[in-house]
Design a protein around this motif. Structure first.
Motif, PDB file in Angstrom:
ATOM      1  N   GLN A 102       0.825  -1.213   0.000  1.00  0.00           N
ATOM      2  CA  GLN A 102       0.000   0.000   0.000  1.00  0.00           C
ATOM      3  C   GLN A 102       0.858   1.262   0.000  1.00  0.00           C
ATOM      4  OE1 GLN A 102      -2.380  -1.083   3.466  1.00  0.00           O
ATOM      5  NE2 GLN A 102      -4.223  -1.155   2.204  1.00  0.00           N
ATOM      6  N   VAL A 103       2.009   1.183   0.658  1.00  0.00           N
ATOM      7  CA  VAL A 103       2.948   2.316   0.632  1.00  0.00           C
ATOM      8  C   VAL A 103       3.542   2.463  -0.758  1.00  0.00           C
ATOM      9  CG1 VAL A 103       5.161   3.161   1.497  1.00  0.00           C
ATOM     10  CG2 VAL A 103       3.498   2.181   3.079  1.00  0.00           C
ATOM     11  N   GLY A 104       3.834   1.345  -1.399  1.00  0.00           N
ATOM     12  CA  GLY A 104       4.493   1.363  -2.696  1.00  0.00           C
ATOM     13  C   GLY A 104       5.965   1.016  -2.596  1.00  0.00           C
ATOM     14  N   ILE A 105       6.284   0.036  -1.711  1.00  0.00           N
ATOM     15  CA  ILE A 105       7.670  -0.424  -1.573  1.00  0.00           C
ATOM     16  C   ILE A 105       7.882  -1.571  -2.546  1.00  0.00           C
ATOM     17  CG2 ILE A 105       9.363  -1.459  -0.009  1.00  0.00           C
ATOM     18  CD1 ILE A 105       7.920  -0.069   2.306  1.00  0.00           C
ATOM     19  N   GLU A 106       8.584  -1.306  -3.626  1.00  0.00           N
ATOM     20  CA  GLU A 106       8.808  -2.303  -4.671  1.00  0.00           C
ATOM     21  C   GLU A 106      10.158  -2.984  -4.456  1.00  0.00           C
ATOM     22  OE1 GLU A 106       8.364  -0.436  -8.461  1.00  0.00           O
ATOM     23  OE2 GLU A 106       6.451   0.515  -7.922  1.00  0.00           O
ATOM     24  N   THR A 107      10.188  -4.312  -4.616  1.00  0.00           N
ATOM     25  CA  THR A 107      11.397  -5.097  -4.347  1.00  0.00           C
ATOM     26  C   THR A 107      11.759  -5.974  -5.549  1.00  0.00           C
ATOM     27  OG1 THR A 107      10.354  -7.115  -3.493  1.00  0.00           O
ATOM     28  CG2 THR A 107      10.555  -5.263  -1.957  1.00  0.00           C
ATOM     29  N   ASN A 108      12.868  -6.696  -5.387  1.00  0.00           N
ATOM     30  CA  ASN A 108      13.196  -7.721  -6.380  1.00  0.00           C
ATOM     31  C   ASN A 108      12.420  -9.008  -6.080  1.00  0.00           C
ATOM     32  OD1 ASN A 108      14.554  -8.938  -4.246  1.00  0.00           O
ATOM     33  ND2 ASN A 108      16.592  -8.474  -5.016  1.00  0.00           N
ATOM     34  N   HIS A 109      12.749 -10.102  -6.767  1.00  0.00           N
ATOM     35  CA  HIS A 109      11.944 -11.319  -6.714  1.00  0.00           C
ATOM     36  C   HIS A 109      12.424 -12.345  -5.683  1.00  0.00           C
ATOM     37  CE1 HIS A 109      10.730  -9.700 -10.632  1.00  0.00           C
ATOM     38  NE2 HIS A 109       9.663 -10.468 -10.562  1.00  0.00           N
ATOM     39  N   ILE A 110      13.394 -12.024  -4.849  1.00  0.00           N
ATOM     40  CA  ILE A 110      13.944 -13.037  -3.948  1.00  0.00           C
ATOM     41  C   ILE A 110      13.086 -13.122  -2.687  1.00  0.00           C
ATOM     42  CG2 ILE A 110      15.955 -13.770  -2.608  1.00  0.00           C
ATOM     43  CD1 ILE A 110      17.705 -12.315  -4.609  1.00  0.00           C
ATOM     44  N   SER A 113      14.222 -12.772   1.331  1.00  0.00           N
ATOM     45  CA  SER A 113      15.389 -11.899   1.472  1.00  0.00           C
ATOM     46  C   SER A 113      15.406 -10.857   0.359  1.00  0.00           C
ATOM     47  CB  SER A 113      16.679 -12.734   1.450  1.00  0.00           C
ATOM     48  OG  SER A 113      17.807 -11.932   1.749  1.00  0.00           O
ATOM     49  N   ALA A 114      14.258 -10.250   0.114  1.00  0.00           N
ATOM     50  CA  ALA A 114      14.126  -9.299  -0.988  1.00  0.00           C
ATOM     51  C   ALA A 114      14.857  -7.995  -0.687  1.00  0.00           C
ATOM     52  CB  ALA A 114      12.650  -9.017  -1.254  1.00  0.00           C
ATOM     53  N   ARG A 115      15.228  -7.304  -1.748  1.00  0.00           N
ATOM     54  CA  ARG A 115      15.841  -5.980  -1.625  1.00  0.00           C
ATOM     55  C   ARG A 115      14.912  -4.930  -2.242  1.00  0.00           C
ATOM     56  NH1 ARG A 115      21.101  -5.081  -0.225  1.00  0.00           N
ATOM     57  NH2 ARG A 115      22.346  -6.923   0.220  1.00  0.00           N
ATOM     58  N   MET A 116      14.815  -3.809  -1.560  1.00  0.00           N
ATOM     59  CA  MET A 116      13.973  -2.729  -2.066  1.00  0.00           C
ATOM     60  C   MET A 116      14.607  -2.081  -3.288  1.00  0.00           C
ATOM     61  SD  MET A 116      12.494  -0.867   1.359  1.00  0.00           S
ATOM     62  CE  MET A 116      13.989  -1.037   2.323  1.00  0.00           C
ATOM     63  N   LEU A 117      13.781  -1.814  -4.288  1.00  0.00           N
ATOM     64  CA  LEU A 117      14.240  -1.173  -5.518  1.00  0.00           C
ATOM     65  C   LEU A 117      13.713   0.246  -5.652  1.00  0.00           C
ATOM     66  CD1 LEU A 117      13.719  -4.152  -8.010  1.00  0.00           C
ATOM     67  CD2 LEU A 117      15.801  -3.519  -6.772  1.00  0.00           C
ATOM     68  N   ARG A 118      12.483   0.472  -5.174  1.00  0.00           N
ATOM     69  CA  ARG A 118      11.877   1.800  -5.321  1.00  0.00           C
ATOM     70  C   ARG A 118      10.794   1.984  -4.267  1.00  0.00           C
ATOM     71  NH1 ARG A 118       9.166   3.743 -10.935  1.00  0.00           N
ATOM     72  NH2 ARG A 118       8.020   1.799 -10.607  1.00  0.00           N
ATOM     73  N   ILE A 119      10.632   3.214  -3.794  1.00  0.00           N
ATOM     74  CA  ILE A 119       9.565   3.549  -2.850  1.00  0.00           C
ATOM     75  C   ILE A 119       8.769   4.717  -3.411  1.00  0.00           C
ATOM     76  CG2 ILE A 119       9.003   4.381  -0.538  1.00  0.00           C
ATOM     77  CD1 ILE A 119      11.552   3.122   0.476  1.00  0.00           C
ATOM     78  N   ARG A 120       7.471   4.539  -3.503  1.00  0.00           N
ATOM     79  CA  ARG A 120       6.585   5.628  -3.920  1.00  0.00           C
ATOM     80  C   ARG A 120       6.101   6.360  -2.658  1.00  0.00           C
ATOM     81  NH1 ARG A 120       5.087   4.775  -9.223  1.00  0.00           N
ATOM     82  NH2 ARG A 120       5.468   2.667 -10.032  1.00  0.00           N
ATOM     83  N   THR A 121       6.357   7.647  -2.581  1.00  0.00           N
ATOM     84  CA  THR A 121       6.037   8.391  -1.352  1.00  0.00           C
ATOM     85  C   THR A 121       4.749   9.197  -1.449  1.00  0.00           C
ATOM     86  OG1 THR A 121       7.409  10.263  -2.069  1.00  0.00           O
ATOM     87  CG2 THR A 121       8.476   8.556  -0.726  1.00  0.00           C
TER      88      THR A 121
END
Length: 417
Positions: A102-110, A113-121
């Motif tokens: 809902q925040v818009g925290i986009e991650t990779n596919h792992i 142990s995913a890593r954040m790629l982008r956050i929509r504020t």
């Protein structure tokens, strides 16, 4: 009209462990609002609920599917966020709980142990502008419509990343301790709280097992210059500031802290062929499945082959072993070995860079305590030793006494003409 500064507050699982503690956290949030700040809150799951969810999953499957495991674990933070939002509303403060997607925290596919790629504020800014407190579920994000989790301690990373994205004044990590200590005070009661620690030292400590901050959180804070403070949820006292450079008056010893891990596994591959770029294939495969490899020791047995040993978390040991077995026919190495029940103890300090003999002092201390060392890893400001898991507490106590209680301090007095 000048906009009020934004503060990001993160509260860990102990801080939101029961309804009374959640109400206490709501009052801590109100204290910051009363100072004229806008606040974004990030929460972990209540108490041990994540562990309970993991155990629940194991009653269904010995190796739960990654996507479904993340969908399950993400529910823990949703409970905390919703309850804290209710507590704030009860105090008269408008609030809104938000999941990672809902925040818009986009991650990779792992998964796991995913890593954040982008956050929509956009949504966070809209809520802040409306005078509401966004209460965000830490530890989670989304990829292609699927829920992902960031791994243990990922709520710290969520908080720091949000602080960076929102250009917050600072990020406060609230926990059940009053700051960062020279080592875990539950193991060594004589451990001292640090008033300051550098990003680099904290990154080493966190990566080596100190659980007060997640390594990715420190990495993100350093990369974006996020002011970071670790402080207690339950006590009103100064915490530990994580800063770019520690003031000289604070730098009194060559060693700043001692970190440790208990559940470590060693994997060894015998006869890995060099002509097939075997090491690149092996570690590339482990990276693809999201396994963090730590201490690596390589020895050349013949001109064409090498033996290589490395350590991983015990929680990653079985899937690492499966991944390596899948490579055996391709690479034709002769054997795979796995050893569990190991531990790692590390000394960390920027002062080690200019003070030779620290490694010899560490090895002597461990030898005098009857603790054999099986593998060693070093960098400019850390030395890590692999030992038996049951000897970790003994090693930490001995090293703390040697470097942080009895050793002479480094002369930091400088005169300028």
């Amino acid at each position: 009209m000048q906009t009020a500064p934004c503060i990001v507050q993160k509260f860990g699982g102990t801080s939101v462990g029961n309804p009374e503690r959640i109400r206490h956290v709501a009052r801590r949030v109100m204290e910051e609002i009363d100072k004229g700040n806008r606040v974004v809150v990030v929460v972990s799951a209540m108490g041990h609920s994540t562990d309970e969810l993991i155990e629940l999953a194991k009653t269904i499957s010995s190796r739960p599917h990654g996507r479904e495991m993340d969908a399950l674990l993400a529910t823990g933070e949703q409970v905390s966020a919703a309850l804290l939002a209710m507590a704030l509303i009860e105090l008269g403060q408008p609030a809104c709980s938000l999941t990672g997607w809902q925040v818009g925290i986009e991650t990779n596919h792992i998964y796991g142990s995913a890593r954040m790629l982008r956050i929509r504020t956009d949504r966070l800014q809209m809520l802040l502008d409306a005078g509401k407190v966004p209460v965000v579920c830490g530890f989670q994000g989304v990829v292609d419509g699927n829920i992902t989790t960031l791994g243990r301690g990922g709520s710290d990373t969520t908080a720091v990343a949000l602080a960076a994205a929102l250009k917050a004044k600072r990020c406060d990590i609230y926990t059940d301790v009053t700051g960062v200590f020279t080592t875990d005070p539950r193991v060594v009661p004589q451990a001292q709280k640090l008033s300051q620690v550098s990003y680099d030292e904290m990154l080493e400590l966190a990566g080596l097992g100190a659980q007060v901050l997640h390594p990715r959180a420190v990495e993100t804070a350093k990369a974006f210059g996020v002011p970071l403070t670790v402080r207690s949820t339950f006590q009103h006292e100064e915490g530990t500031m994580v800063v770019e450079t520690v003031e000289m008056v604070e730098r009194q010893k060559s060693v700043t802290g001692i970190a440790f891990e208990r559940e470590v596994a060693r994997l060894a591959l015998i006869g890995v062929p060099l002509q097939k770029h075997g090491l690149a294939v092996v570690f590339g495969k482990l990276a693809d499945i999201g396994v963090n490899v730590d201490v690596i020791v390589q020895s050349v047995v013949q001109e064409e082959t090498v033996d290589v040993s490395f350590t991983v978390s015990e929680s990653d040991a079985l899937r690492s072993l499966d991944a390596l077995k899948s490579l055996q026919s391709e690479l034709q190495f002769s054997d795979i070995q796995m050893e569990t029940g190991l531990g790692k103890v590390s000394i960390v300090g920027a002062g080690m860079i200019t003070h030779p003999g620290v490694a010899a002092e560490m090895f002597s201390c461990l030898a005098e305590s009857g603790i054999p060392v099986s593998m060693v890893s070093t960098s400019e400001m850390k030395i890590s030793c692999m030992i038996r898991g049951q000897q970790v507490d003994t090693a930490v106590t001995a090293l703390h006494r040697q470097f942080l209680e009895e050793s002479p301090t480094v002369n930091t007095h400088v005169e300028f003409a």
